[in-house]
Write a protein that holds these residues in place. Structure first.
Motif, PDB file in Angstrom:
ATOM      1  N   VAL A 135       0.866  -1.195   0.000  1.00 57.64           N
ATOM      2  CA  VAL A 135       0.000   0.000   0.000  1.00 57.64           C
ATOM      3  C   VAL A 135       0.896   1.236   0.000  1.00 57.64           C
ATOM      4  N   LEU A 136       0.621   2.134  -0.937  1.00 55.84           N
ATOM      5  CA  LEU A 136       1.339   3.421  -0.997  1.00 55.84           C
ATOM      6  C   LEU A 136       0.344   4.527  -0.709  1.00 55.84           C
ATOM      7  N   VAL A 137       0.609   5.299   0.331  1.00 54.07           N
ATOM      8  CA  VAL A 137      -0.282   6.407   0.714  1.00 54.07           C
ATOM      9  C   VAL A 137       0.399   7.725   0.361  1.00 54.07           C
ATOM     10  N   LEU A 138      -0.268   8.521  -0.465  1.00 54.46           N
ATOM     11  CA  LEU A 138       0.243   9.844  -0.844  1.00 54.46           C
ATOM     12  C   LEU A 138      -0.659  10.917  -0.254  1.00 54.46           C
ATOM     13  N   ALA A 155       0.963  11.759 -15.764  1.00 53.99           N
ATOM     14  CA  ALA A 155       1.599  10.595 -16.391  1.00 53.99           C
ATOM     15  C   ALA A 155       2.558   9.919 -15.409  1.00 53.99           C
ATOM     16  N   ALA A 156       3.275  10.703 -14.622  1.00 49.15           N
ATOM     17  CA  ALA A 156       4.187  10.143 -13.617  1.00 49.15           C
ATOM     18  C   ALA A 156       3.398   9.396 -12.544  1.00 49.15           C
ATOM     19  N   LEU A 157       2.235   9.946 -12.169  1.00 50.23           N
ATOM     20  CA  LEU A 157       1.380   9.292 -11.181  1.00 50.23           C
ATOM     21  C   LEU A 157       0.832   7.977 -11.742  1.00 50.23           C
ATOM     22  N   LEU A 158       0.506   7.962 -13.026  1.00 52.46           N
ATOM     23  CA  LEU A 158       0.044   6.740 -13.683  1.00 52.46           C
ATOM     24  C   LEU A 158       1.139   5.670 -13.653  1.00 52.46           C
ATOM     25  N   ALA A 159       2.386   6.107 -13.873  1.00 51.82           N
ATOM     26  CA  ALA A 159       3.510   5.162 -13.814  1.00 51.82           C
ATOM     27  C   ALA A 159       3.625   4.538 -12.419  1.00 51.82           C
ATOM     28  N   ILE A 160       3.369   5.349 -11.385  1.00 49.14           N
ATOM     29  CA  ILE A 160       3.398   4.839 -10.004  1.00 49.14           C
ATOM     30  C   ILE A 160       2.285   3.818  -9.793  1.00 49.14           C
ATOM     31  N   VAL A 161       1.091   4.147 -10.323  1.00 58.49           N
ATOM     32  CA  VAL A 161      -0.053   3.233 -10.210  1.00 58.49           C
ATOM     33  C   VAL A 161       0.270   1.898 -10.878  1.00 58.49           C
ATOM     34  N   LEU A 212      -2.677   2.044  -4.473  1.00 57.50           N
ATOM     35  CA  LEU A 212      -2.343   3.451  -4.220  1.00 57.50           C
ATOM     36  C   LEU A 212      -3.526   4.104  -3.530  1.00 57.50           C
ATOM     37  N   ILE A 213      -3.248   4.797  -2.422  1.00 56.95           N
ATOM     38  CA  ILE A 213      -4.281   5.527  -1.689  1.00 56.95           C
ATOM     39  C   ILE A 213      -3.859   6.996  -1.607  1.00 56.95           C
ATOM     40  N   ILE A 214      -4.806   7.886  -1.872  1.00 53.70           N
ATOM     41  CA  ILE A 214      -4.501   9.324  -1.880  1.00 53.70           C
ATOM     42  C   ILE A 214      -5.381  10.030  -0.864  1.00 53.70           C
ATOM     43  N   GLN A 256     -12.874   4.661  -4.004  1.00 54.37           N
ATOM     44  CA  GLN A 256     -12.787   4.339  -2.594  1.00 54.37           C
ATOM     45  C   GLN A 256     -11.375   4.470  -2.036  1.00 54.37           C
ATOM     46  N   HIS A 257     -10.421   4.763  -2.901  1.00 57.02           N
ATOM     47  CA  HIS A 257      -9.038   4.945  -2.456  1.00 57.02           C
ATOM     48  C   HIS A 257      -8.656   6.411  -2.270  1.00 57.02           C
TER      49      HIS A 257
END
Length: 546
Positions: free
Chosen positions: A463-466, A480-486, A496-498, A521-522
């Motif tokens: 789980v990655l929380v930003l 696009a960078a966030l999509l790469a993280i996903v 990924l949870i924001i 829901q994330h």
């Protein structure tokens, strides 16, 4: 005109103030109109035609209450270069095309964008123009017989080569005009110094040195008396395509100069101009002026300031200033042929000195920052190479340095230790990574995002929380960078949870579809809720936290 907000509360008392101000500015505009036309490489009469037609139209149709339009010093190097390369007829066509561009800029609401040109670029550009104008009048000041060139260094070499052609009588006339301009504000403050200097030095030359100095008449012929004749420049597709780049340069410079002048007027008069309406007014004036032989015009800062100081109450003062110049043209134009070119030189030199922004130039240099580099590059390229190139490269450097500065404003802080502060410690804590993002997410800062988060993701992270509470802006490069993280965390069967996402980033993610890819829901309002949810996810409990 009655519906125009600039005339709100207008009455006879205001009209009387406008008559006075219009008379003063009109008198000031006459020698400047003649001088700017000569310096631009065209006959002096065209400067007066521009002052009359453009001056009246800009005041009526513009968006500033006190703006005075006409030929200006900022245009001189540019117009001279166009005349040298393409000829006077092409200058008229370029001015016409520039007018159309200005109207389009106003209709497309681009007026506000011109306010974002960095101050160091404007100062460097303006000071560069001042140097070109000042140096361009050295030959006339000394009565030298030189051949004018487009390049600054070529003109400087010409002065050295033709140093033996100095005319002592011209020097005396120029010094007389210079001294009068210098002393007039002290002894006769109500009389415009340039006009008084022009009159006294012309009389001195006419009475003491007849036929000894070059005059407007001996160089350009007699100035015609009467209204300017309507003429239609010959247009063709080929000519238009050729002149589009220079027309765009005229439009850009004219737009910036007019809005700068309008801003000065706002500061002095306590008003607020309509930048888009001002561009439309400037455009219409420049469309109409070439049909009467006039050169490109824009807002004139010095004349606008004089207008306000003289008590102007509305745009009517600008209309009256144009009428005053017209009346002088109809009555006194034959006498203008006796004006020595040496008398015009000090006037333009004073204009150059006043527009040089030397104090601001020195102030920016003292900062020894990236702005200093932008200033110097813009200044040097403007003087030694090309006006539009100076602005273009100055803007490019300013843009690059701005992006470089902004890229360092994004802070990515690892905060995984906060998990234990919110929920009890267990073996799942090592599978949760928490990061606080602070600052704008855009193309200049994504390397920080990638190096801090993307490159540190591995199969241990489930789980990655930003936390994005302090991210107010995101562009598509950052998306696009966030999509790469996903995609990376998805590869490891992670989530990924924001938390705390702001409105603009959320709208961008919704428009691109990434919001739904991450899953609704994330997204959580608080980081605490996000961490509780993350712990439950790892325990196999997918209950939503509200």
């Amino acid at each position: 005109m009655i519906k125009d907000s600039r005339f709100q509360g207008y009455n006879m008392k205001g009209f009387q103030k406008d008559v006075t101000a219009g008379l003063v500015v009109g008198v000031v505009a006459i020698p400047l109109g003649l001088a700017f036309a000569i310096a631009s490489g065209v006959e002096p009469i065209y400067g007066l035609y521009t002052t009359i037609i453009a001056g009246i139209l800009i005041s009526i149709l513009g968006g500033s209450k006190y703006q005075i339009g006409g030929p200006t010093g900022a245009f001189v190097p540019l117009l001279f270069g166009i005349v040298m390369q393409y000829g006077y007829e092409s200058l008229l066509i370029a001015g016409f095309l520039a007018g159309i561009m200005l109207v389009l800029m106003g209709l497309l609401k681009l007026g506000n964008l011109m306010k974002f040109i960095p101050r160091p670029v404007i100062i460097g550009f303006t000071t560069g123009i001042a140097i070109i104008i000042f140096s361009g009048q050295i030959a006339n000041f000394f009565g030298m017989k030189v051949e004018k060139h487009e390049a600054f260094m070529d003109n400087m070499k010409e002065l050295v080569i033709k140093a033996d052609t100095i005319n002592l009588y011209s020097v005396i006339v120029a010094i007389i005009c210079f001294v009068v301009i210098l002393l007039a504000p002290r002894f006769v403050p109500r009389v415009p110094g340039p006009l008084l200097g022009l009159l006294i030095s012309t009389m001195a030359a006419y009475l003491l040195f007849p036929d000894k100095v070059a005059t407007i008449g001996s160089t350009y012929g007699a100035i015609p008396r009467g209204f300017p004749e309507f003429q239609v420049p010959e247009l063709s597709v080929e000519v238009i395509i050729t002149l589009l780049p220079v027309a765009f340069t005229i439009a850009l410079l004219g737009g910036v100069e007019s809005l700068l002048s309008a801003t000065v007027a706002d500061n002095m008069g306590g008003t607020k101009h309509d930048s888009n309406k001002e561009l439309v007014g400037q455009g219409i004036a420049n469309i109409a002026t070439p049909f009467f032989g006039g050169i490109p015009a824009t807002g004139a800062i010095a004349r606008t300031a004089t207008n306000i100081k003289s008590g102007a109450a509305s745009p009517m003062s600008g209309v009256i200033h144009g009428i005053v110049v017209l009346l002088v043209l109809l009555v006194l134009s034959p006498y203008a042929a006796h004006i020595p070119l040496a008398s015009m030189a000090p006037i333009l030199m004073f204009v150059a000195w006043n527009m040089s922004e030397r104090k601001e130039f020195a102030h920016v240099l003292k900062t020894k920052t990236a702005d200093s580099a932008v200033l110097l590059v813009t200044f040097l390229i403007t003087v030694f190479t090309d006006l539009i190139m100076g602005v273009g490269i100055g803007l490019l450097i300013a843009f690059i340095t701005f992006i470089a500065k902004m890229s360092h404003t994004l802070k990515v802080r690892e905060r995984s230790h906060e998990i234990t502060e919110i929920v009890p410690i267990d073996n799942s804590d090592s599978m949760i990574n928490v990061y606080n993002l602070e600052g704008p997410l855009f193309f200049g800062s994504i390397d920080v995002l990638e190096s801090s988060i993307l490159e540190n993701l591995d199969n241990k992270t489930k789980v990655l929380v930003l936390s994005m509470r302090r991210v107010t802006y995101m562009d598509t490069s950052a998306e696009a960078a966030l999509l790469a993280i996903v995609n990376r965390i998805g590869k490891y069967k992670g989530k990924l949870i924001i938390s705390g996402i702001q409105q603009q980033p959320k709208e961008l993610l919704l428009s691109t579809g990434l919001y739904h890819k991450i899953e609704k829901q994330h997204f959580f309002k608080s980081k605490e809720d996000a961490l509780y949810f993350a712990k439950k996810q790892l325990k196999g409990n997918s209950d939503k936290v509200v």
